[in-house]
Design an enzyme around this catalytic site. Structure first.
Site, PDB file in Angstrom:
ATOM      1  N   SER A  61      13.436  47.307  39.348  1.00  0.00           N
ATOM      2  CA  SER A  61      14.037  46.029  38.994  1.00  0.00           C
ATOM      3  C   SER A  61      13.992  45.769  37.484  1.00  0.00           C
ATOM      4  O   SER A  61      13.119  46.279  36.787  1.00  0.00           O
ATOM      5  CB  SER A  61      13.310  44.879  39.696  1.00  0.00           C
ATOM      6  OG  SER A  61      13.278  45.097  41.079  1.00  0.00           O
TER       7      SER A  61
HETATM    8  N1  SAH Z   1       9.816  46.636  43.145  1.00  0.00           N
HETATM    9  C1  SAH Z   1      10.500  47.894  43.125  1.00  0.00           C
HETATM   10  C2  SAH Z   1      11.874  47.719  43.717  1.00  0.00           C
HETATM   11  C3  SAH Z   1      12.355  48.939  44.377  1.00  0.00           C
HETATM   12  S1  SAH Z   1      13.931  48.821  45.133  1.00  0.00           S
HETATM   13  C4  SAH Z   1      10.602  48.398  41.702  1.00  0.00           C
HETATM   14  O1  SAH Z   1      10.767  47.587  40.782  1.00  0.00           O
HETATM   15  O2  SAH Z   1      10.539  49.604  41.497  1.00  0.00           O
HETATM   16  C5  SAH Z   1      13.514  48.366  46.782  1.00  0.00           C
HETATM   17  C6  SAH Z   1      12.686  49.330  47.546  1.00  0.00           C
HETATM   18  O3  SAH Z   1      12.577  48.817  48.890  1.00  0.00           O
HETATM   19  C7  SAH Z   1      13.269  50.735  47.697  1.00  0.00           C
HETATM   20  O4  SAH Z   1      12.329  51.662  47.253  1.00  0.00           O
HETATM   21  C8  SAH Z   1      13.534  50.871  49.200  1.00  0.00           C
HETATM   22  O5  SAH Z   1      13.336  52.184  49.694  1.00  0.00           O
HETATM   23  C9  SAH Z   1      12.521  49.902  49.774  1.00  0.00           C
HETATM   24  N2  SAH Z   1      12.795  49.422  51.139  1.00  0.00           N
HETATM   25  C10 SAH Z   1      13.977  49.084  51.711  1.00  0.00           C
HETATM   26  N3  SAH Z   1      13.793  48.663  52.974  1.00  0.00           N
HETATM   27  C11 SAH Z   1      12.452  48.718  53.217  1.00  0.00           C
HETATM   28  C12 SAH Z   1      11.616  48.412  54.342  1.00  0.00           C
HETATM   29  N4  SAH Z   1      12.115  47.949  55.505  1.00  0.00           N
HETATM   30  N5  SAH Z   1      10.288  48.601  54.218  1.00  0.00           N
HETATM   31  C13 SAH Z   1       9.748  49.082  53.068  1.00  0.00           C
HETATM   32  N6  SAH Z   1      10.479  49.383  51.988  1.00  0.00           N
HETATM   33  C14 SAH Z   1      11.807  49.208  52.047  1.00  0.00           C
END
Ligand code: SAH
Length: 215
Positions: A61
């Site tokens: 993000s």
């Molecule tokens: N806070 C993170 C955001 C990553 S993007 C950062 O700044 O790096 C969102 C993430 O949510 C992705 O890695 C995706 O694989 C994960 N995701 C999507 N659905 C999910 C679920 N049901 N449970 C756990 N993770 C999930």
């Protein structure tokens, strides 16, 4: 490249002018080495005002979004926090600086494995990670004082509301597949108080209580 200087500049130009005030949040953003949470080939963009790719179709993000969500969590230092969507682990590290313990759930095993090593080499010992569907929460460790969802969801998954402590707070990007708004929910005397904040765009939360399937 002087990454410390770039971090200070990021805080001064991207966070403070947009209204981030919590000193603890600003200090954590000045401290955590964001460039170590992304691929070496794009490290020169680590402190730019944008989300970046981390592979597997997922993103880290934008710094401002991390700061806003963290500030809305009102962390004082003693909380047990649940994060859904570990991704790069950057948001996780910021939470680990500001709370007592962080439990984080990631759906993509490859990403989870990668961050486990990262947390270890950076010396975080208050982060617990699990691979699975985060829309189900982490019932063995519940209740949580704070819950943060870092993927876009049509609604707050019911299991997460159940796993939130009394007086607890949830922050999540709620909306449709391509645009959301940050929703803050506070559990107070058995009631849920809802407040909408900044518009945002997150990759989808895929799971039983989020978006179904990959499509
Ligand atoms: N806070 C993170 C955001 C990553 S993007 C950062 O700044 O790096 C969102 C993430 O949510 C992705 O890695 C995706 O694989 C994960 N995701 C999507 N659905 C999910 C679920 N049901 N449970 C756990 N993770 C999930």
């Amino acid at each position: 490249m002087d990454f410390k200087e770039l971090r200070d500049f990021m805080v001064k130009t991207q966070l403070i002018p947009r209204g981030i005030k919590d000193e603890r949040v600003l200090n954590a953003m000045k401290k955590v080495p964001r460039h170590l949470f992304i691929d070496e080939s794009i490290q020169n963009m680590a402190y730019d005002d944008m989300a970046l790719s981390i592979g597997e179709g997922q993103t880290i993000s934008q710094p401002y979004m991390v700061a806003v969500m963290t500030e809305l969590l009102e962390l004082k230092g003693n909380e047990k926090v649940l994060e859904i969507g570990t991704g790069s682990g950057y948001q996780t590290a910021i939470l680990a600086e500001l709370a007592k313990d962080v439990y984080t759930v990631e759906r993509v095993a490859l990403l989870a494995n990668r961050v486990e090593e990262r947390f270890h080499s950076l010396g975080y010992n208050n982060i617990h990670i699990k691979v699975g569907d985060g829309t189900l929460g982490w019932s063995e460790e519940a209740p949580f004082d704070r819950i943060i969802i870092t993927a876009g969801t049509p609604r707050i998954p019911t299991p997460l509301i159940e796993q939130l402590s009394e007086e607890g707070i949830i922050i999540a990007p709620v909306g449709d597949r391509f645009s959301q708004q940050l929703l803050k929910v506070r559990k107070s005397k058995g009631k849920l108080l809802e407040d909408y904040h900044t518009p945002c765009v997150f990759v989808p939360l895929i799971g039983e209580h989020g978006w179904k399937g990959e499509g």
